[in-house]
Design an enzyme around this catalytic site. Structure first.
Site, mmCIF file in Angstrom:
data_model
loop_
_atom_site.group_PDB
_atom_site.id
_atom_site.type_symbol
_atom_site.label_atom_id
_atom_site.label_comp_id
_atom_site.label_asym_id
_atom_site.label_seq_id
_atom_site.Cartn_x
_atom_site.Cartn_y
_atom_site.Cartn_z
ATOM 1 N N CYS A 9 5.944 -7.035 8.165
ATOM 2 C CA CYS A 9 6.864 -6.385 9.100
ATOM 3 C C CYS A 9 7.106 -7.329 10.273
ATOM 4 O O CYS A 9 6.193 -8.003 10.721
ATOM 5 C CB CYS A 9 6.266 -5.072 9.604
ATOM 6 S SG CYS A 9 7.319 -4.170 10.752
ATOM 7 N N ASN A 43 -5.887 4.964 14.812
ATOM 8 C CA ASN A 43 -6.826 4.421 13.832
ATOM 9 C C ASN A 43 -7.216 3.042 14.315
ATOM 10 O O ASN A 43 -6.411 2.114 14.245
ATOM 11 C CB ASN A 43 -6.106 4.269 12.490
ATOM 12 C CG ASN A 43 -6.556 5.290 11.492
ATOM 13 O OD1 ASN A 43 -7.742 5.529 11.310
ATOM 14 N ND2 ASN A 43 -5.595 5.909 10.848
ATOM 15 N N CYS A 80 4.657 -4.708 16.696
ATOM 16 C CA CYS A 80 4.066 -3.758 17.658
ATOM 17 C C CYS A 80 2.588 -4.141 17.832
ATOM 18 O O CYS A 80 1.870 -4.324 16.842
ATOM 19 C CB CYS A 80 4.198 -2.326 17.155
ATOM 20 S SG CYS A 80 5.923 -1.840 16.892
ATOM 21 N N GLU A 111 0.832 -1.202 0.000
ATOM 22 C CA GLU A 111 0.000 0.000 0.000
ATOM 23 C C GLU A 111 0.863 1.248 0.000
ATOM 24 O O GLU A 111 1.900 1.281 0.651
ATOM 25 C CB GLU A 111 -0.797 0.080 1.299
ATOM 26 C CG GLU A 111 -1.713 -1.052 1.538
ATOM 27 C CD GLU A 111 -2.392 -0.884 2.898
ATOM 28 O OE1 GLU A 111 -3.064 -1.829 3.294
ATOM 29 O OE2 GLU A 111 -2.228 0.158 3.552
ATOM 30 N N CYS A 134 -1.920 2.323 8.302
ATOM 31 C CA CYS A 134 -1.035 1.418 7.559
ATOM 32 C C CYS A 134 -1.458 -0.028 7.702
ATOM 33 O O CYS A 134 -1.770 -0.497 8.777
ATOM 34 C CB CYS A 134 0.417 1.550 7.991
ATOM 35 S SG CYS A 134 0.663 2.311 9.573
ATOM 36 N N CYS A 171 -0.392 -2.307 15.900
ATOM 37 C CA CYS A 171 -0.222 -1.955 14.485
ATOM 38 C C CYS A 171 -0.722 -3.069 13.575
ATOM 39 O O CYS A 171 -0.357 -4.229 13.755
ATOM 40 C CB CYS A 171 1.251 -1.663 14.212
ATOM 41 S SG CYS A 171 1.607 -1.332 12.485
ATOM 42 N N SER A 178 9.038 6.341 16.490
ATOM 43 C CA SER A 178 7.752 5.876 17.010
ATOM 44 C C SER A 178 7.969 5.513 18.471
ATOM 45 O O SER A 178 8.367 4.407 18.787
ATOM 46 C CB SER A 178 7.276 4.657 16.219
ATOM 47 O OG SER A 178 7.033 5.042 14.895
HETATM 48 N N1 SAH Z 1 8.152 0.813 11.340
HETATM 49 C C1 SAH Z 1 8.220 2.236 11.265
HETATM 50 C C2 SAH Z 1 7.393 2.845 10.143
HETATM 51 C C3 SAH Z 1 6.021 2.277 9.887
HETATM 52 S S1 SAH Z 1 4.741 2.581 11.063
HETATM 53 C C4 SAH Z 1 7.868 2.846 12.603
HETATM 54 O O1 SAH Z 1 7.568 2.096 13.527
HETATM 55 O O2 SAH Z 1 7.960 4.048 12.749
HETATM 56 C C5 SAH Z 1 4.379 4.279 10.930
HETATM 57 C C6 SAH Z 1 3.725 4.874 12.148
HETATM 58 O O3 SAH Z 1 2.340 4.513 12.244
HETATM 59 C C7 SAH Z 1 4.347 4.425 13.459
HETATM 60 O O4 SAH Z 1 4.483 5.510 14.325
HETATM 61 C C8 SAH Z 1 3.318 3.439 13.964
HETATM 62 O O5 SAH Z 1 3.467 3.218 15.322
HETATM 63 C C9 SAH Z 1 2.047 4.118 13.568
HETATM 64 N N2 SAH Z 1 0.845 3.275 13.585
HETATM 65 C C10 SAH Z 1 0.765 1.950 13.438
HETATM 66 N N3 SAH Z 1 -0.514 1.530 13.531
HETATM 67 C C11 SAH Z 1 -1.264 2.641 13.716
HETATM 68 C C12 SAH Z 1 -2.671 2.862 13.880
HETATM 69 N N4 SAH Z 1 -3.525 1.875 13.839
HETATM 70 N N5 SAH Z 1 -3.087 4.140 14.081
HETATM 71 C C13 SAH Z 1 -2.203 5.159 14.079
HETATM 72 N N6 SAH Z 1 -0.884 5.011 13.926
HETATM 73 C C14 SAH Z 1 -0.405 3.765 13.739
#
Ligand code: SAH
Length: 346
Positions: free
Chosen positions: A112, A293, A116, A92, A335, A119, A217
């Site tokens: 990935c 989200n 986390c 995406e 994401c 996520c 993050s």
């Molecule tokens: N792996 C990297 C980049 C991808 S995630 C990182 O961790 O920074 C990009 C951002 O989106 C991160 O800050 C992640 O924690 C956040 N994120 C993941 N799921 C999310 C969600 N459901 N709502 C809002 N932010 C989210």
């Protein structure tokens, strides 16, 4: 030499290729202009290079493409592209419209491994790293789409699916390609890389001094909580992370962004805000408070009142902070959501 995608090459690497072939290295600049300015889709379209050289290029390089599977446009114009790669993997990419320009949120891996808990991307393990070309093509394909309306991609954020520092070399090559003044010319200060905190790579990245923005993050300001929801913290706890960021600032003089998703009842109390202030006080940074989200799991978005109190606390304590404006809420722009949905449909 094995056949490689032409978009995998930075100008520096193309120059090395031409020198190896005993050809003039300025050819690399001509190729870059043809690819990223004129937007050729076959070497035969290049008019200022001799036929024999073109034939050699055709032998050595392919022209990879991204197939657009779906394109969802939200009410605010945010557009989410689902692309199919040559090996059939789905990724995406999101185009966001800001008052300062057009930004593309790039995916760096298929799946990935960071895991986390909150996520959606982490729900599927890493299948493979994306090549530089596959990242370049996300930007280029969307820039071609904008070109029809005489607009261009001005900003790139590496915040899509994947952990960019878990695909370090390819991501750095990608940044060099899109930043090149003879190519897409996306300014380093208009590029942001977001990481969950792979500490040794923060040191390496600082050495490069690319002037790209670094976002961390963070989401939790104490080790106990952060390790509970983010596996990476067990390996690189907060002290190690903050020490690396101090080193990063010393070398690059670039302000650091902390991303902090507000999760209802988990990290949104005033006690959490206080811990956050204590952790990052003295660093040249700002905090991006992110509305969660919801992805159907146990995590919920904080109430607006709670969010505002958290924000006020930071400001009162002289921590720079903003509440991130949401984009494309009505099309599941978080994401990983679209990809996971598509895979479930199968
Ligand atoms: N792996 C990297 C980049 C991808 S995630 C990182 O961790 O920074 C990009 C951002 O989106 C991160 O800050 C992640 O924690 C956040 N994120 C993941 N799921 C999310 C969600 N459901 N709502 C809002 N932010 C989210």
């Amino acid at each position: 030499m094995a056949v490689k995608g032409i978009y995998d090459y930075s100008r520096e690497r193309l120059e090395a290729y031409f020198l190896e072939k005993k050809l003039a290295k300025f050819r690399a600049t001509q190729i870059f202009e043809a690819l990223y300015r004129i937007r050729i889709s076959a070497f035969s379209q290049i008019t200022n290079i001799k036929k024999e050289v073109i034939a050699q290029l055709e032998q050595d390089f392919t022209f990879p493409k991204l197939e657009i599977v779906t394109k969802n446009v939200a009410r605010d114009g945010t557009t989410k592209f689902l692309f199919r790669l040559e090996d059939q993997s789905l990724i995406e990419t999101v185009l966001m419209i800001h008052d300062y320009g057009y930004s593309v949120c790039v995916t760096s891996q298929v799946g990935c491994n960071m895991g986390c808990a909150f996520c959606a991307s982490g729900m599927t393990k890493r299948i493979r790293n994306l090549t530089p070309a596959e990242m370049v093509l996300q930007v280029l394909t969307i820039d071609n789409y904008l070109r029809q309306e005489e607009k261009r991609v001005s900003h790139v954020v590496i915040m899509g699916i994947g952990e960019p520092f878990d695909n370090y070399d390819n991501v750095i090559e990608f940044i060099k390609i899109i930043n090149d003044p003879k190519g897409l010319e996306i300014g380093a200060r208009h590029i942001t890389l977001s990481t969950c905190g792979i500490v040794p790579k923060i040191y390496e990245f600082a050495e490069l001094n690319l002037q790209v923005n670094l976002a961390i993050s963070l989401h939790f300001a104490n080790d106990e909580k952060r390790s509970r929801y983010m596996k990476i913290n067990k390996k690189y706890p907060l002290k190690a992370l903050i020490t690396a960021l101090k080193d990063y600032f010393q070398k690059t003089k670039r302000r650091i962004t902390f991303e902090y998703i507000l999760l209802k009842g988990i990290n949104d109390s005033l006690e959490d805000a206080k811990e956050l202030c204590n952790l990052i006080r003295g660093l040249n940074c700002y905090v991006n408070l992110i509305p969660y989200n919801e992805t159907g799991g146990i995590f919920k978005r904080s109430d607006e009142k709670v969010r505002d109190q958290f924000f006020d606390y930071l400001i009162k304590n002289k921590i720079n902070a903003i509440i991130r404006k949401e984009h494309g809420h009505d099309i599941n722009a978080a994401c990983g959501q679209l990809r996971v949905q598509k895979m479930k449909e199968k």
